[in-house]
Design an enzyme around this catalytic site. Structure first.
Site, short mmCIF file in Angstrom:
data_model
loop_
_atom_site.label_atom_id
_atom_site.label_comp_id
_atom_site.label_asym_id
_atom_site.label_seq_id
_atom_site.Cartn_x
_atom_site.Cartn_y
_atom_site.Cartn_z
N VAL A 160 0.81 -1.21 -0.04
CA VAL A 160 -0.13 0.01 0.03
C VAL A 160 1.03 1.25 0.03
O VAL A 160 0.62 2.14 -0.87
CB VAL A 160 -0.91 0.20 1.08
CG1 VAL A 160 -1.86 1.14 1.23
CG2 VAL A 160 -1.66 -1.13 1.07
N ARG A 219 13.55 -1.94 6.14
CA ARG A 219 14.70 -2.41 5.37
C ARG A 219 15.16 -1.52 4.17
O ARG A 219 14.54 -1.40 3.29
CB ARG A 219 14.21 -3.88 4.83
CG ARG A 219 13.82 -4.96 5.76
CD ARG A 219 13.55 -6.05 4.94
NE ARG A 219 12.25 -5.99 4.09
CZ ARG A 219 11.18 -6.51 4.76
NH1 ARG A 219 11.17 -6.54 6.16
NH2 ARG A 219 9.93 -6.31 4.10
N VAL A 268 -11.17 -0.05 6.48
CA VAL A 268 -12.18 -0.99 6.38
C VAL A 268 -12.75 -1.84 5.23
O VAL A 268 -12.81 -2.96 5.13
CB VAL A 268 -13.62 -0.41 7.00
CG1 VAL A 268 -14.79 -1.03 6.89
CG2 VAL A 268 -13.39 0.09 8.37
N GLY A 282 -11.08 -1.06 1.88
CA GLY A 282 -10.27 -0.72 0.63
C GLY A 282 -10.79 0.71 0.06
O GLY A 282 -10.92 1.55 0.59
N ILE A 334 -13.66 1.18 -1.07
CA ILE A 334 -15.03 1.60 -1.16
C ILE A 334 -15.35 2.76 -0.05
O ILE A 334 -15.08 2.60 1.05
CB ILE A 334 -15.81 0.38 -0.52
CG1 ILE A 334 -15.72 -1.01 -1.51
CG2 ILE A 334 -17.26 0.50 -0.38
CD1 ILE A 334 -16.33 -2.11 -0.82
N GLU A 374 -2.83 -14.74 2.19
CA GLU A 374 -1.30 -14.67 2.83
C GLU A 374 -0.85 -15.93 2.97
O GLU A 374 -1.70 -17.05 3.12
CB GLU A 374 -1.24 -13.95 3.94
CG GLU A 374 -2.00 -12.43 3.93
CD GLU A 374 -0.75 -11.56 3.26
OE1 GLU A 374 0.38 -11.83 3.30
OE2 GLU A 374 -1.34 -10.38 2.86
N ASP A 401 -9.70 -10.31 10.87
CA ASP A 401 -9.63 -9.35 10.16
C ASP A 401 -10.89 -8.44 10.07
O ASP A 401 -11.21 -7.39 10.30
CB ASP A 401 -9.19 -9.56 8.70
CG ASP A 401 -9.02 -8.25 7.81
OD1 ASP A 401 -8.46 -7.52 7.67
OD2 ASP A 401 -10.10 -8.12 7.22
N LYS A 406 -12.84 -4.82 11.41
CA LYS A 406 -13.25 -3.74 10.73
C LYS A 406 -14.95 -3.73 11.28
O LYS A 406 -15.50 -2.67 11.31
CB LYS A 406 -13.47 -4.54 9.28
CG LYS A 406 -12.09 -4.40 8.70
CD LYS A 406 -12.25 -5.18 7.22
CE LYS A 406 -10.89 -5.17 6.77
NZ LYS A 406 -10.87 -5.93 5.38
N GLY A 466 -5.97 -4.84 -1.49
CA GLY A 466 -5.08 -4.71 -2.78
C GLY A 466 -4.19 -3.14 -2.58
O GLY A 466 -4.84 -2.24 -2.00
#
Length: 429
Positions: free
Chosen positions: A16, A48, A133, A135, A137, A191, A202, A206, A305
């Protein structure tokens, strides 16, 4: 137009964060026009520093996020690190140094949102988190601004793309859970460790955020009832289809009928194919809002995403920067109702229960008696027997979840019940 740029500290540069940096660079002129002042990266804090990050000036990279925030020229911090620490400490440091914050950190906001809102209010600064919450939307802003004059009674949605992809594949192809999970992993939707998604953590975070905003009360992660979807089977989908339903992992936030309390829960559920959420496919998210005056609203789109989430982050960035220029702040926490969060046992719902029973006379009567003793009314029963074995599928009318749970426990103790094969709630009717 102001000529001095607004400086942004980017905390985190993963999927992100790197997309946020890219869009800030490539769309710099458009952002300037929309905000009314130039906006530029003051620095990018990473763990890193040796990793190659295309499109980002290496001179901006630092491993000392705290020093970046204390420089004295930063106006806004974008936190996309995730997790509790060091994100929490960095956000409070930002507030201490007059820096507004945009965050995508659902776990932190679900756990410590009240404290972070209090810190932001004390500092007279913004805390925005649309990306936390769903993405891309737009959901947080409509709930706390567009619907601020309305009374929201229910928020129900699919808020995790990974689980929706898995359940959609199980439904459309007949695949088992593991097979669908493997496909989700190969495509990058899951993942390497999918626990947070498939066990509902997750979605629960939310749900806590959504419930707090929708009902103007404080709801923490610990207040959210949670069940994962790893036990959902192809047989469950077959049963759902016979009922004209499908199965989704839902986040459901409700105001009690008397308005005196709220509930928040995450679990798999059967929903009718006629419900708008039933048609949400692949890794998409959708949230269904029921308000007193506005009626039923649905928000739909990609829920995760790099690009979708970055879109929500940058929308918040534009709003926060505009507020900075106007020397104002946007809406903060609204928890004036201070409603208690009721336990799951108080939730009124329906159950679909599949039992493995002995195929002999009197079994159905015994099972029906247990339901009656717990005050749970049976809607439909389907029985199939062969060679001394039988399956019994019971769908109940609406009843308190505690009564339904008690019924299931009593059924397990019957000698004629060899096992409870499946238990699932039925929603959306």
């Amino acid at each position: 137009m102001r000529t001095r740029p607004l400086k942004v500290a980017l905390l985190g540069c993963g999927v992100v964060g790197s997309e946020v940096a890219r869009i800030m660079t490539t769309h710099a002129d458009d952002l300037t026009a929309r905000i009314g002042a130039p906006v530029e990266l003051a620095g990018v804090a990473v763990r890193r520093p040796s990793k190659v990050r295309e499109g980002i000036d290496p001179a901006l990279i630092t491993t000392d996020a705290t020093a970046l925030l204390k420089r004295g020229d930063v106006d806004v911090a974008i936190e996309v690190i995730g997790g509790i620490e060091p994100a929490r400490s960095l956000i409070t440091t930002a507030f201490d140094h007059g820096i507004a914050v945009v965050s995508a950190n659902k776990a932190l906001l679900a756990q410590d949102g009240a404290a972070l809102h209090a810190a932001a209010e004390q500092a007279g600064l913004d805390l925005y988190y649309e990306a936390a919450v769903a993405g891309a939307i737009p959901l947080i802003r409509p709930l706390r601004e567009s619907l601020a004059g309305d009374k929201i009674n229910r928020v129900m949605g699919i808020v995790n793309g990974t689980t929706n992809f898995i359940l959609d594949k199980m439904d459309s192809t007949g695949a088992g859970y593991q097979e669908a999970l493997d496909e989700a992993t190969a495509l990058g939707y899951a993942e390497a460790d999918p626990t947070a998604d498939v066990e509902g953590y997750d979605a629960a975070a939310k749900a806590a955020i959504l419930a707090g905003i929708a009902f103007h009360t404080r709801v923490r992660l610990d207040d959210v009832y949670r069940e994962g979807m790893t036990e959902v089977t192809a047989s469950d989908f077959a049963s759902a289809k016979r009922m004209g339903c499908t199965i989704k992992l839902l986040a459901i936030c409700e105001r009690a009928a008397d308005g005196g309390s709220v509930t928040a829960r995450v679990h798999p559920a059967m929903i009718p194919l006629s419900h708008p959420l039933a048609s949400v496919r692949e890794a998409y998210n959708a949230v269904f809002v029921e308000a007193e005056a506005a009626g039923r609203l649905m928000f739909y789109g990609p829920g995760a995403g790099g690009s979708p989430t970055a879109s929500a982050v940058l929308g918040d960035l534009v709003a926060v920067c505009r507020n900075k220029l106007a020397e104002a702040t946007g809406p903060g926490e609204s928890a004036y109702t201070q409603l208690p969060v009721s336990p799951m046992g108080d939730v009124v719902t329906r159950y679909h229960i599949s039992l493995d029973v002995a195929d002999k006379p009197g079994v159905l009567a015994q099972v029906a008696t247990v339901f009656a003793e717990h005050g749970v009314s049976i809607d439909t029963v389907r029985q199939k027997g062969k060679d001394g074995e039988a399956s019994l599928v019971v769908v109940t009318h609406r009843a308190p979840d505690a009564a339904l749970s008690g019924t299931v426990e009593a059924l397990r103790k019957l000698d004629t019940v060899r096992g409870v094969a499946s238990i699932m709630r039925v929603e959306g009717e």
